[in-house]
Design a protein around this motif. Structure first.
Motif: not given
Length: 238
Positions: A100-108, A112-116, A136-139, A144-145
């Motif tokens: 599990k990466p840190n939250e910044n990596v997760i959000m990125d 990016k997948f939403i943008e794709l 957690i996925f909902n949070s 997300s920005r």
């Protein structure tokens, strides 16, 4: 007092078409349990479907006798079968190989997948689903920005897996698709050999026909609303 169950409740049939759709699924199998009938219909419509999993559930109790790499290969093989059958454009994972990466990596990665995928509809387990990683996925989605235009124009179709939605807003009849939905769930054999998700899921879909069609057939139900409204409800629930 006698209640006429043939009265149609105040929710509507979910409208599907050839469009960009994003499926957010905490684990491989949640997506077919919660909205397998819708996924089959989207495949028939040749919609552009992208699926993002939180993880492979490789740390779960299933496949306990295999080492981690074999668990991962098994789960990914099951996903590929589902993805091929449902004609997905792409699937990916937020977490890599059990780490599990840190939250910044997760959000990125999520952003990016939403943008794709640039979806007009996003499917995710509803915010009241009683599983820690579903919440957690909902949070993560709430954090997300996203642009205001995207928040206004994208629709959430939140589905049920562990906990029935208390007040659904939309339904989709899956009566003609129910055997194929059962086959979809069975493709995740690493979990269905231990837990009878097929009968329990079809039982819930059967129950949902009670108010949609006087107890006849099978239905999936959703919280369907603009993304910005869903995030408001989600944030109030946290």
């Amino acid at each position: 007092m006698f209640i006429n169950l043939s009265i149609t409740l105040m929710y509507n049939k979910i409208q599907l078409k050839k469009e960009n759709v994003l499926i957010l699924s905490p684990h491989p199998d949640d997506e077919v349990i919660g909205c397998g009938g819708v996924l089959l219909e989207l495949a028939r419509l040749n919609a552009n479907v992208y699926t993002l999993y939180l993880n492979r559930a490789e740390e779960s109790r299933f496949l306990r006798d295999l080492d981690l790499n074999k668990k991962i290969r098994t789960r990914e093989s099951e996903i590929r079968k589902v993805a091929c059958l449902l004609k997905w454009i792409k699937f990916d994972f937020v977490y890599d190989k059990g780490a599990k990466p840190n939250e910044n990596v997760i959000m990125d990665r999520i952003e990016k997948f939403i943008e794709l995928s640039n979806p007009s509809k996003i499917f995710i387990p509803w915010y009241g689903d009683n599983h820690v990683e579903h919440k957690i996925f909902n949070s993560y989605l709430a954090k997300s920005r996203l642009t205001m235009n995207f928040l206004k124009n994208s629709q959430i179709c939140a589905y049920e897996v562990w906990s029935p939605i208390t007040a659904p807003t939309s339904f989709f009849e899956v009566t003609s698709l129910i055997d194929k939905k059962a086959e979809l769930i069975s493709l995740y054999s690493s979990v269905t050999q231990e837990v009878n998700y097929i009968d329990t899921t079809l039982g819930l879909n059967r129950y949902r026909s009670l108010y949609s069609n006087s107890g006849k057939g099978y239905f999936e139900v959703f919280l369907n609303m603009p993304l910005k409204d869903y995030i408001y409800l989600l944030e109030k629930s946290l």
